[in-house]
Design an enzyme around this catalytic site. Structure first.
Site, PDB file in Angstrom:
ATOM      1  N   GLU A 273       0.833  -1.203   0.000  1.00  0.00           N
ATOM      2  CA  GLU A 273       0.000   0.000   0.000  1.00  0.00           C
ATOM      3  C   GLU A 273       0.867   1.253   0.000  1.00  0.00           C
ATOM      4  O   GLU A 273       0.584   2.230  -0.701  1.00  0.00           O
ATOM      5  CB  GLU A 273      -0.947  -0.014   1.203  1.00  0.00           C
ATOM      6  N   GLU A 274       1.926   1.226   0.801  1.00  0.00           N
ATOM      7  CA  GLU A 274       2.815   2.390   0.889  1.00  0.00           C
ATOM      8  C   GLU A 274       3.426   2.728  -0.466  1.00  0.00           C
ATOM      9  O   GLU A 274       3.449   3.898  -0.890  1.00  0.00           O
ATOM     10  CB  GLU A 274       3.925   2.114   1.896  1.00  0.00           C
ATOM     11  N   ARG A 275       3.919   1.718  -1.165  1.00  0.00           N
ATOM     12  CA  ARG A 275       4.622   1.961  -2.423  1.00  0.00           C
ATOM     13  C   ARG A 275       3.684   2.415  -3.533  1.00  0.00           C
ATOM     14  O   ARG A 275       4.041   3.260  -4.352  1.00  0.00           O
ATOM     15  CB  ARG A 275       5.397   0.697  -2.807  1.00  0.00           C
TER      16      ARG A 275
END
Length: 415
Positions: A273-275
């Site tokens: 999700e972060e990337r």
């Protein structure tokens, strides 16, 4: 009666507006093809907050080296924007991850990298594992106030001896009765000086470094937590970053998210999700830099002609926008597959890798076309040149992304 010079100037400005407007309309059409009406409506809500409560103050925050995270998060939380894909019972909107990506793409309109990065820590770095695997107690205590914008979160993964090498983390959390005693240190912690709690990765047992770690919710006012001086960074100036020391910090063992020993796995899930979120933010910021550069080189003249008339310039700008749109297509594909429940580790790593490299390419090429102005702090492109360099380092360096991609391709040499 207008002078000939005034008429020509008017035509020049009209031409610029028409051409820029056409580009923006085409880019909006690409978004409209992917996002639904509700998602576009949410983007408008976010844009209103950006235009009224964030961008007018970015220059001041950059100069001061900090921004009021609690104030901004509360505005975003009141608008429902800090938990668009978080459970309704904990203050979220319960929508798909596609809504979160729509929000992140809109956050790219913020005129710096520090604020959207700080927001992403709250929405896509510190809370996904908590929302997915945490107990009801932890969700009520930490997730709900984070979604509502009542608290600020941070993520504690990187250490002085290991950033992208997550398995090498040495911070320990040893059981003592019903508590955990935490010792160690974390580095490069975004939001640290303003955070109310940390999602901490620590070793809760000995053995396999991929199976001995847990994610733990740690209140930042717990005795034994010490923040070193704020790290002086070349970019992301308004985002506070710190080294955090843990000296016999005691928290309840029930603060472990999900199953003990699953922290490394949970963190790998959070990284997806972060990337993707980071990539979505950067697409918008890159397009904004390209469009501002187009406007500048159309008006800036050298040797009696607009800079834009030079083939090397307008061809390069065309190449850059083509690359950005190709990245956007990859991000949209990864988003759809993630929403469908597929493992998008390889696609997310590709997004992150391409985003980091393209950020450097776009900001460097555009800055060159601004000439001396690009070397000042008075224009957005110079700020993004500094801020976006971090994309190839934070959240997994380019080289780590290449390793992950190679692993999924089956071509990574075995140790």
């Amino acid at each position: 009666m207008q002078s000939l010079k005034a008429i020509k100037l008017g035509k020049s400005l009209l031409s610029r507006d028409v051409h820029t407007g056409r580009v923006l309309a085409q880019q909006a059409a690409v978004q409209a093809d992917f996002y639904e009406e509700d998602q576009r409506s949410m983007q408008k809500t976010a844009r209103r907050i950006i235009d009224e409560d964030i961008n007018p103050f970015v220059d001041q925050w950059e100069a001061e080296g900090k921004y009021p995270a609690h104030k901004i998060f509360k505005k975003l939380g009141d608008a429902g924007l800090l938990g668009v894909n978080k459970p309704v019972e904990y203050g979220g909107m319960g929508l798909s991850f596609k809504y979160s990506m729509a929000l992140n793409e809109e956050l790219g309109h913020i005129n710096c990298g520090g604020v959207p990065m700080s927001i992403a820590v709250q929405t896509d770095m510190a809370t996904p594992a908590l929302a997915r695997f945490g107990s009801d107690h932890l969700k009520k205590t930490f997730l709900e106030p984070s979604v509502l914008g009542d608290v600020v979160a941070c993520l504690g993964v990187s250490e002085p001896g290991g950033g992208s090498d997550v398995a090498a983390a040495t911070t320990s959390a040893v059981r003592r009765g019903d508590d955990l005693i935490i010792n160690g240190q974390k580095m490069w912690i975004t939001n640290a000086f303003q955070a109310d709690w940390m999602c901490l990765l620590a070793n809760t047992s000995e053995g396999n470094p991929h199976r001995n770690k847990s994610l733990i919710c740690v209140p930042m006012n717990t005795p034994g937590i010490h923040l070193a001086k704020k790290i002086d960074k070349m970019g992301m100036r308004c985002s506070d970053t710190a080294v955090v020391f843990f000296d016999d910090v005691r928290v309840p063992a029930k603060n472990i998210i999900g199953k003990e020993g699953m922290g490394f796995t949970y963190q790998m899930v959070q990284f997806q999700e972060e990337r993707m979120a980071a990539s979505a933010v950067c697409v918008t910021s890159m397009i904004n830099i390209i469009n501002q550069t187009i406007d500048y080189v159309r008006e800036r003249k050298a040797f009696g002609s607009p800079l834009l008339n030079n083939q090397v310039i307008h061809f390069r700008l065309a190449e850059l926008l083509t690359e950005v749109e190709m990245l956007r297509a990859l991000i949209y594909r990864a988003t759809d597959k993630f929403v469908e429940g597929e493992d998008v580790t390889m696609l997310a790593s590709m997004c992150k890798l391409k985003c980091g490299r393209l950020n450097r390419e776009v900001s460097d090429s555009c800055l060159q076309f601004w000439g001396g102005m690009g070397f000042t702090n008075d224009v957005l492109v110079s700020r993004m040149y500094r801020d976006m360099r971090l994309t190839s380092i934070a959240g997994g360096a380019d080289e780590v992304m290449l390793g992950i991609i190679c692993k999924y391709m089956g071509i990574l040499p075995k140790k």
